[in-house]
Design an enzyme around this catalytic site. Structure first.
Site, mmCIF file in Angstrom:
data_model
loop_
_atom_site.group_PDB
_atom_site.id
_atom_site.type_symbol
_atom_site.label_atom_id
_atom_site.label_comp_id
_atom_site.label_asym_id
_atom_site.label_seq_id
_atom_site.Cartn_x
_atom_site.Cartn_y
_atom_site.Cartn_z
ATOM 1 N N CYS A 1 31.226 50.255 40.116
ATOM 2 C CA CYS A 1 31.422 49.028 40.363
ATOM 3 C C CYS A 1 32.194 48.111 39.441
ATOM 4 O O CYS A 1 32.581 46.761 39.958
ATOM 5 C CB CYS A 1 30.079 48.297 40.610
ATOM 6 S SG CYS A 1 29.290 49.084 42.009
ATOM 7 N N HIS B 1 30.585 40.255 40.856
ATOM 8 C CA HIS B 1 30.378 41.524 41.474
ATOM 9 C C HIS B 1 29.132 41.256 42.500
ATOM 10 O O HIS B 1 28.155 40.507 41.913
ATOM 11 C CB HIS B 1 29.860 42.501 40.685
ATOM 12 C CG HIS B 1 29.581 43.732 41.263
ATOM 13 N ND1 HIS B 1 30.152 44.204 42.327
ATOM 14 C CD2 HIS B 1 28.547 44.695 41.165
ATOM 15 C CE1 HIS B 1 29.689 45.188 42.786
ATOM 16 N NE2 HIS B 1 28.657 45.556 42.149
ATOM 17 N N ASN C 1 27.304 45.415 49.068
ATOM 18 C CA ASN C 1 27.725 46.047 47.667
ATOM 19 C C ASN C 1 28.781 47.090 48.088
ATOM 20 O O ASN C 1 28.748 48.093 48.431
ATOM 21 C CB ASN C 1 26.710 46.634 46.774
ATOM 22 C CG ASN C 1 27.287 46.885 45.420
ATOM 23 O OD1 ASN C 1 28.395 47.389 45.151
ATOM 24 N ND2 ASN C 1 26.334 47.374 44.615
#
Ligand code: COA
Length: 305
Positions: free
Chosen positions: A96, A232, A262
């Site tokens: 990520c 994020h 996500n």
């Protein structure tokens, strides 16, 4: 895919997902649609927004944990589609945090003069490595792509980047299989995401808090210097904790987790794109981009837009 769609697939509720994560819906790639398919759309829009043509790009850095093929790397697949053949193109895998890592690498190429117009992409098809029998992870992850173009300039746009990793946390968030280590018996070559959610949450909040302190200290800035936090998008509660650390009201945070879930390496550029295109982020604003992911990896970038 709305939470209510997931309710039909697993033992979960819209209310639980909203309360614990902030996610309301997320997007899944169509059957057969790949990471590079998504990336191409984002890349063309970024190049257009920069007032350039694909032939102007002289570097491609592609962040993903879900490439179309083991090789050629997705940067080269994208390069062939865009038609800027001959320029360097490679991928970066930092889960990520991939986009922050890719941005940091591309920035160094531009700073040294080795590239003048770098395309930085974050794209994922995480649903291909999602275990839809595991409600603790399946509700979180999704597909998407985002891209930016960095151009050489006398005035710094990327003021500083700060990257970190701690491989000691591997078991808290990982994908179960791979080319070299093989796949679990009976998995038909499918590798899936496994995560210890509560533990990952705690480390993410701590490391991202430290990252914020680091950015401010290294640049000798006070918290009030940040106009926008572009985080994020993993969980609204993690985002709120980082905003609190910065003493930033949520109105100064670009939040897209409710719409995207996500999307790993695609998450920060998707949020940036949202903030820029809806007019909130303006030229001259100071942005703090940050991300945290499997590894663990984490990092941040201070950007003058
Ligand atoms: N629907 C309904 N209930 C669920 C559920 C779901 N989809 N997933 C888990 N639960 C249940 C659990 O079984 C548990 O039940 P129990 O108390 O009876 O054992 C309860 O909800 C609480 O689970 P817990 O894991 O403690 O929830 P949480 O508040 O920590 O939220 C996450 C779970 C995954 C949303 C959260 O930990 C998180 O976001 N972690 C970090 C994720 C992240 O950032 N990952 C990526 C980094 S890039």
């Amino acid at each position: 895919m709305h939470n209510t769609d997931l309710e039909k697939m697993m033992d979960t509720t819209d209310e639980w997902i909203r309360e614990r994560t902030g996610i309301q819906r997320r997007h899944y790639a169509a059957e057969g649609e790949t990471t590079v398919d998504l990336a191409e759309k984002a890349a063309r829009r970024a190049i257009e927004a920069a007032g350039l043509a694909p032939g102007d790009i002289d570097l491609i850095v592609f962040a993903t944990a879900t490439p179309d093929l083991v090789f050629p790397n997705p940067g080269t697949l994208l390069q062939a589609r865009l038609g800027c053949r001959g320029v360097p193109a490679f991928s970066v895998e930092a889960a990520c945090s991939g986009f922050i890592y890719a941005l940091s690498i591309a920035e160094k190429f531009v700073r040294t003069g080795d590239a003048r117009r770098a395309l930085v992409v974050g794209a994922e098809t995480l649903t291909r490595i999602t275990d839809f029998t595991d409600r603790t992870t399946a509700i979180l992850f999704a597909d998407g792509a985002g891209a930016v173009v960095l151009t050489a300039s006398e005035e710094p746009g990327i003021i500083s980047t700060h990257l970190h990793a701690d491989g000691g946390y591997k078991d808290l968030l990982y994908c179960t299989g791979g080319v070299s280590s093989g796949y679990e018996a009976g998995s038909d070559g499918k590798a899936v995401i496994r995560m210890a959610g509560r533990e990952t949450f705690k480390v993410a909040v701590t490391m991202l808090g430290n990252s914020v302190d680091e950015v401010l200290a290294k640049n000798n800035l006070s918290r009030s210097a940040i106009d926008w936090l572009v985080p994020h998008q993993a969980n609204i509660r993690i985002i709120q904790a980082v905003a609190k650390k910065l003493d930033l009201p949520m109105e100064r945070v670009i939040v897209t987790v409710q719409d995207h879930g996500n999307t790993s390496a695609a998450s920060v550029p998707l949020a940036l794109d949202t903030g820029v295109r809806d007019g909130r982020i303006r030229k001259g604003d100071t942005l703090l981009l940050e991300a945290f992911g499997g590894g663990f990896t984490w990092g941040s970038a201070l950007v003058r837009f």
